[in-house]
Design a protein around this motif. Structure first.
Motif, PDB file in Angstrom:
ATOM      1  N   TYR A 233      39.722   9.942 -14.373  1.00 54.28           N
ATOM      2  CA  TYR A 233      41.151   9.872 -14.101  1.00 54.28           C
ATOM      3  C   TYR A 233      41.810  11.209 -14.449  1.00 54.28           C
ATOM      4  O   TYR A 233      41.258  12.034 -15.162  1.00 54.28           O
ATOM      5  CB  TYR A 233      41.796   8.727 -14.881  1.00 54.28           C
ATOM      6  CG  TYR A 233      41.968   9.025 -16.357  1.00 54.28           C
ATOM      7  CD1 TYR A 233      43.189   9.467 -16.842  1.00 54.28           C
ATOM      8  CD2 TYR A 233      40.924   8.869 -17.243  1.00 54.28           C
ATOM      9  CE1 TYR A 233      43.352   9.766 -18.186  1.00 54.28           C
ATOM     10  CE2 TYR A 233      41.072   9.163 -18.578  1.00 54.28           C
ATOM     11  CZ  TYR A 233      42.288   9.603 -19.051  1.00 54.28           C
ATOM     12  OH  TYR A 233      42.452   9.895 -20.374  1.00 54.28           O
TER      13      TYR A 233
ATOM     14  N   GLU B 231      48.409  10.105 -14.203  1.00 51.59           N
ATOM     15  CA  GLU B 231      48.689   8.820 -14.849  1.00 51.59           C
ATOM     16  C   GLU B 231      50.036   8.866 -15.571  1.00 51.59           C
ATOM     17  O   GLU B 231      50.823   7.920 -15.496  1.00 51.59           O
ATOM     18  CB  GLU B 231      47.585   8.457 -15.838  1.00 51.59           C
ATOM     19  CG  GLU B 231      46.232   8.206 -15.209  1.00 51.59           C
ATOM     20  CD  GLU B 231      46.171   6.957 -14.348  1.00 51.59           C
ATOM     21  OE1 GLU B 231      47.037   6.061 -14.481  1.00 51.59           O
ATOM     22  OE2 GLU B 231      45.248   6.881 -13.515  1.00 51.59           O
TER      23      GLU B 231
ATOM     24  N   TYR C 144      46.225   8.457 -22.205  1.00 53.24           N
ATOM     25  CA  TYR C 144      46.639   9.585 -21.367  1.00 53.24           C
ATOM     26  C   TYR C 144      47.889  10.266 -21.892  1.00 53.24           C
ATOM     27  O   TYR C 144      48.055  11.468 -21.713  1.00 53.24           O
ATOM     28  CB  TYR C 144      46.728   9.241 -19.877  1.00 53.24           C
ATOM     29  CG  TYR C 144      47.686   8.169 -19.454  1.00 53.24           C
ATOM     30  CD1 TYR C 144      49.060   8.379 -19.447  1.00 53.24           C
ATOM     31  CD2 TYR C 144      47.216   6.949 -18.991  1.00 53.24           C
ATOM     32  CE1 TYR C 144      49.932   7.392 -19.013  1.00 53.24           C
ATOM     33  CE2 TYR C 144      48.077   5.963 -18.556  1.00 53.24           C
ATOM     34  CZ  TYR C 144      49.440   6.190 -18.565  1.00 53.24           C
ATOM     35  OH  TYR C 144      50.298   5.225 -18.147  1.00 53.24           O
TER      36      TYR C 144
END
Length: 99
Positions: free
Chosen positions: A5, A10, A48
């Motif tokens: 990711y 995000e 994140y």
């Protein structure tokens, strides 16, 4: 959650999707996010956000990124974008303990 990711993407999705122009207040928007998200999602959000906060980007780059992606007028809440995001992460960490 996939290891491939992009924490920057995000974070943008989280800020834009949670703290948009139609919210009553940043506090209410965060409360709604915490109440609707499951524990795994909250842990991923913490992950994140922490990666962004500890990244090698300058303080100004981080502040600009937060301001660009969250529809919050930071002078009105009396916090800088970085302090605000740190507070958000702390609140999510507390919420995880209760889920």
């Amino acid at each position: 959650m996939d290891e491939d990711y992009d924490y920057f993407q995000e974070l943008r999705d989280f800020l834009g999707g949670t703290f948009h122009q139609d919210i009553s207040s940043p506090e209410q928007a965060l409360d709604e996010y915490i109440n609707e998200a499951n524990k795994e999602c909250l842990l991923f959000t913490i992950r994140y956000c922490d990666e962004f906060l500890t990244s090698n980007r300058t303080k100004q780059e981080k502040e600009n990124y937060i301001q660009t992606n969250a529809e919050i007028y930071f002078p009105a809440i009396g916090l800088t974008p970085l302090i605000w995001l740190n507070n958000v992460v702390e609140q999510i960490k507390e919420a995880v303990k209760l889920k």
